[in-house]
Motif scaffolding. Structure first.
Motif, PDB file in Angstrom:
ATOM      1  N   UNK A  57      -6.086 -63.249   3.219  1.00  0.00           N
ATOM      2  CA  UNK A  57      -5.792 -64.556   3.816  1.00  0.00           C
ATOM      3  C   UNK A  57      -6.812 -65.611   3.395  1.00  0.00           C
ATOM      4  N   UNK A  58      -7.897 -65.183   2.770  1.00  0.00           N
ATOM      5  CA  UNK A  58      -8.952 -66.141   2.413  1.00  0.00           C
ATOM      6  C   UNK A  58      -8.513 -67.049   1.261  1.00  0.00           C
ATOM      7  N   UNK A 144     -18.506 -70.842   2.352  1.00  0.00           N
ATOM      8  CA  UNK A 144     -18.136 -70.969   3.768  1.00  0.00           C
ATOM      9  C   UNK A 144     -18.551 -72.308   4.366  1.00  0.00           C
ATOM     10  N   UNK A 150     -12.232 -72.235   6.792  1.00  0.00           N
ATOM     11  CA  UNK A 150     -12.328 -71.720   8.160  1.00  0.00           C
ATOM     12  C   UNK A 150     -10.987 -71.328   8.778  1.00  0.00           C
ATOM     13  N   UNK A 152      -8.218 -69.938   7.769  1.00  0.00           N
ATOM     14  CA  UNK A 152      -7.669 -68.584   7.569  1.00  0.00           C
ATOM     15  C   UNK A 152      -8.342 -67.506   8.421  1.00  0.00           C
ATOM     16  N   UNK A 153      -9.567 -67.743   8.855  1.00  0.00           N
ATOM     17  CA  UNK A 153     -10.222 -66.724   9.699  1.00  0.00           C
ATOM     18  C   UNK A 153     -10.197 -67.133  11.173  1.00  0.00           C
ATOM     19  N   UNK A 154      -9.464 -68.188  11.469  1.00  0.00           N
ATOM     20  CA  UNK A 154      -9.240 -68.544  12.867  1.00  0.00           C
ATOM     21  C   UNK A 154     -10.288 -69.429  13.492  1.00  0.00           C
ATOM     22  N   UNK A 155     -11.241 -69.901  12.695  1.00  0.00           N
ATOM     23  CA  UNK A 155     -12.321 -70.716  13.253  1.00  0.00           C
ATOM     24  C   UNK A 155     -11.914 -72.178  13.224  1.00  0.00           C
ATOM     25  N   UNK A 156     -12.153 -72.892  14.336  1.00  0.00           N
ATOM     26  CA  UNK A 156     -11.657 -74.261  14.451  1.00  0.00           C
ATOM     27  C   UNK A 156     -12.726 -75.335  14.305  1.00  0.00           C
TER      28      UNK A 156
ATOM     29  N   UNK B 304     -12.448 -63.872  18.988  1.00  0.00           N
ATOM     30  CA  UNK B 304     -12.634 -65.322  18.844  1.00  0.00           C
ATOM     31  C   UNK B 304     -13.874 -65.801  19.600  1.00  0.00           C
ATOM     32  N   UNK B 306     -16.128 -67.853  19.321  1.00  0.00           N
ATOM     33  CA  UNK B 306     -16.544 -69.066  18.603  1.00  0.00           C
ATOM     34  C   UNK B 306     -17.158 -70.114  19.531  1.00  0.00           C
ATOM     35  N   UNK B 335     -18.941 -69.150  11.350  1.00  0.00           N
ATOM     36  CA  UNK B 335     -18.829 -68.346  10.119  1.00  0.00           C
ATOM     37  C   UNK B 335     -19.899 -68.627   9.081  1.00  0.00           C
ATOM     38  N   UNK B 354     -14.680 -60.394   6.294  1.00  0.00           N
ATOM     39  CA  UNK B 354     -14.533 -61.789   6.749  1.00  0.00           C
ATOM     40  C   UNK B 354     -13.108 -62.077   7.237  1.00  0.00           C
ATOM     41  N   UNK B 355     -12.126 -61.359   6.691  1.00  0.00           N
ATOM     42  CA  UNK B 355     -10.761 -61.538   7.217  1.00  0.00           C
ATOM     43  C   UNK B 355     -10.707 -61.172   8.702  1.00  0.00           C
ATOM     44  N   UNK B 357     -13.322 -61.465  10.717  1.00  0.00           N
ATOM     45  CA  UNK B 357     -14.471 -62.096  11.370  1.00  0.00           C
ATOM     46  C   UNK B 357     -14.167 -62.403  12.836  1.00  0.00           C
ATOM     47  N   UNK B 358     -12.943 -62.831  13.119  1.00  0.00           N
ATOM     48  CA  UNK B 358     -12.599 -63.184  14.502  1.00  0.00           C
ATOM     49  C   UNK B 358     -12.582 -61.961  15.409  1.00  0.00           C
TER      50      UNK B 358
END
Lengths: 176, 516
Positions: A57-58, A144, A150, A152-156, B304, B306, B335, B354-355, B357-358
């Motif tokens: 997904x990256x 990164x 970000x 694709x790895x769910x970070x907002x 998550x 975060x 990240x 990293x895929x 990571x969450x």
């Protein structure tokens, strides 16, 4: 590069990347900070073998300005003697790869290059460990740090403005 | 004395200071605007004294903070986040901005354990620092900085998982106290609190000091403390233009009292550059830093982790030296911070890591360390000579084992250790085998330190310490030091509240000795 210079370069490199280097883009991209073609190939190879994103997904690093970020945000902000250490370390890694595989690091197959980096990461020699960790870290940070990576790895990312959180301002002085 | 009573900062910056030379006079000059400097600036300005604060870092308003760690590093941190020991394997993070480290810390507060106050009394002659004597200072700063236990909602997704593990193992969960008011739970403490919830010096003691006439000079790096006949007379400094890193203005401040609060790295360097206060040979010695390692746990489902409270829980059953010497803390991370925290293996293993990571969270092991390091400067280059002591490393290993058991009890599938090569603990029964195999080697681990300390040790004996029990240096009269450099030993817990309380105590000593 002799061994003494190499150890010094490795130490400077590890110092340079032991924390998160600045991405302030405050440093001017002088000629001194620009990668040479040889260095560009070495860092490009590290990027390629560190992030083989096909089938994941990256985001493909080839579609992102990773090496310009490395130059403009990392190398440009470093003290000149540390930047020289980074560059010297990269060239030494390439030279040592050539001694082992018969060709410079950038010309190794992806499997060989990844194997070489992992071997150095587990090495009993302090400078080799420092270089493997440091050079990869620089490249990964440059990838990164680009916000496009970000989602694709769910970070907002940043939220205070998005969430509409008001600033409280300075706290009133205590009154007796 | 001018007062503004506007509760705003009265700051001069490189942009506003005229080029050339600037001569100032004051009753008190304070070097550094972090915890020690800001508290002394306020307490002394409140006495009607003219106070000038010199801060080497820039003035960045909270509205300018960017919720990106990498950007914050460039604006708010010492050496743009690149400060480390000479071997480069410990990242030593400090704030370098108006407000100092209080702007970028996680706001976690602990009172100094009685264990250390008693140790300091017995071993260093600090007989005035009893629990009873210090209690009013802790009370005062807890009230002023809104230091309160986290409310139930002030937590994070990762902390909730870790709590499950702690409950399963019947380990007591420590609820963090933080100097935060109405936390917005963004998780960006380390980037500066954009909405002023964190009660840093930037939004508390510094504007309060300015209410009483204090002036702050940012971008102003002190190069020398001047003395005459064993008495401090003022300081010399340079205003640095950040755009080209050149000196714009040379500053001389005459003042009969100087409070040095530049932090445990810069304070000894300023003394060394000035050639003072080292009759004991202890300036720059006794450096400690609470090295920490994060264990990353991977779960089967997204966590998550975060946003939320940056720190919300701790485990301190084994924090005192006789009990193990390690403290565990949860912490969320973004990240960019996490991307090089561990080594899953180059290439596909890293991409897979990293895929997911969450699905990860981290639990930090921080150790109480021996004061075995040294800070010095040579030909303009700073050196922090410090390696983790062998005995301290054994404490770290015990802490990592304890950490790993908690994470497996929390439901982790497998764990990554922060080593230079791939080190994974696949299952709980492997914990001892994997961690017992770790050796104390340079450049093998990815350490972080937020707590440098000890380089201008306080003590009653002038032959073995730099600062007297009142905070005044043994060698130079009316030169006081008020930052974490004065801690005689490391304390195993986040030292910010200790520094707040000691600084408040030292401000009182200055008032008693000079203004009563």
């Amino acid at each position: 590069m002799n061994r003494r210079a190499f150890i010094k370069a490795a130490t400077l490199l590890s110092v340079a990347v032991s924390a998160l280097p600045s991405f302030s883009f405050a440093g001017l991209l002088t000629d001194d900070a620009k990668l040479t073609e040889e260095e560009r190939q070495i860092f490009g190879k590290i990027l390629t073998v560190s992030l083989p994103t096909e089938g994941s997904v990256l985001i493909d690093p080839k579609t992102l300005p990773v090496l310009p970020t490395l130059e403009g945000a990392l190398l440009a902000g470093m003290e000149p003697h540390i930047r020289q250490g980074v560059r010297g370390g990269a060239l030494y890694l390439s030279t040592e790869a050539a001694a082992l595989y018969g060709k410079p690091f950038a010309e190794l197959s992806d499997e060989q290059a990844a194997e070489f980096l992992d071997k150095w990461g587990g090495s009993n020699a302090v400078p080799e460990r420092a270089l493997a960790v440091g050079l990869k870290k620089l490249v990964l940070l440059a990838y990164w740090a680009i916000p496009d990576t970000w989602a694709p790895i769910g970070y907002d990312g940043e939220v205070s403005d998005k969430w509409g959180i008001p600033a409280l301002g300075n706290t009133p002085e205590p009154q007796l | 004395m001018d007062t503004n009573n506007k509760n705003t900062l009265n700051v001069h910056t490189a942009a506003s200071i005229e080029p050339g030379a600037l001569t100032l006079t004051a009753d008190v000059v304070v070097i550094g605007s972090g915890a020690g400097g800001a508290i002394n600036a306020y307490e002394l300005a409140k006495q009607g004294k003219k106070v000038i604060v010199l801060e080497a870092g820039p003035y960045v308003t909270s509205s300018e903070f960017k919720e990106m760690m990498a950007v914050a590093m460039g604006k708010l941190y010492q050496d743009e986040g690149g400060q480390s020991n000479t071997n480069g394997d410990i990242s030593i993070l400090q704030g370098r901005c108006v407000g100092g480290s209080t702007v970028v810390n996680a706001a976690l507060c602990f009172r100094t354990p009685d264990y250390y106050l008693e140790l300091w009394q017995n071993k260093f002659g600090l007989t005035s620092l009893t629990s009873e004597a210090m209690a009013p200072y802790f009370d005062k700063i807890e009230k002023n900085l809104h230091i309160t236990p986290n409310a139930a909602h002030e937590t994070s997704a990762g902390a909730a998982y870790i709590s499950k593990g702690l409950n399963k193992l019947n380990i007591e969960i420590g609820n963090a106290k933080r100097n935060i008011k109405d936390c917005a739970l963004t998780g960006f403490c380390f980037s500066g609190c954009k909405t002023d919830r964190k009660q840093s010096m930037l939004v508390t003691y510094l504007p309060w000091a300015c209410n009483h006439g204090a002036e702050i000079y940012a971008d102003t790096m002190v190069t020398k403390i001047n003395t005459e006949a064993g008495q401090v007379t003022g300081v010399e400094a340079e205003v640095i233009d950040a755009s080209n890193k050149t000196t714009k203005t040379r500053v001389k401040v005459s003042a009969p009292i100087v409070v040095l609060a530049a932090g445990p790295i810069q304070s000894p360097i300023i003394l060394q550059q000035s050639g003072i206060c080292n009759s004991s040979g202890q300036v720059g010695k006794n450096f400690a830093c609470h090295p920490s390692l994060s264990v990353t746990a991977m779960f089967d489902t997204p966590i998550n982790d975060f946003h939320g409270a940056t720190h919300s829980l701790f485990v301190d059953q084994h924090t005192l030296p006789e009990e193990g010497g390690y403290l565990l803390l949860n912490a969320i991370q973004e990240p960019v911070e996490a991307c090089a925290q561990v080594e899953p293996g180059t290439g596909q293993p890293y991409v897979s890591y990293m895929e997911k990571y969450r699905n990860s969270l981290r639990l930090i092991t921080l150790i109480h360390d021996k004061n075995v390091g040294e800070v010095s400067i040579k030909e303009g280059v700073k050196k922090i000579i410090y390696d983790v002591d062998d005995q301290d490393f054994e404490s770290m290993k015990q802490g990592l084992k304890y950490n790993a058991r908690i994470l497996f009890a929390a439901g982790a599938d497998h764990l990554y250790l922060p080593t230079s090569d791939r080190t994974i603990i696949e299952k709980e029964s492997d914990i001892d085998t994997v961690i017992d195999a770790l050796k104390n080697e340079k450049a093998r681990y990815r350490y972080t330190s937020f707590h440098p300390q000890g380089t201008c040790r306080m003590g009653a004996d002038p032959t073995a310490s730099v600062v007297s029990p009142s905070g005044e240096t043994h060698d130079v009269k009316r030169l006081y030091i008020a930052d974490a450099s004065i801690l005689p030993t490391s304390i195993g817990y986040n030292p910010s509240e200790t520094v707040y309380a000691l600084s408040s105590y030292i401000a009182d000593q200055i008032i008693i000795q000079n203004f009563s």
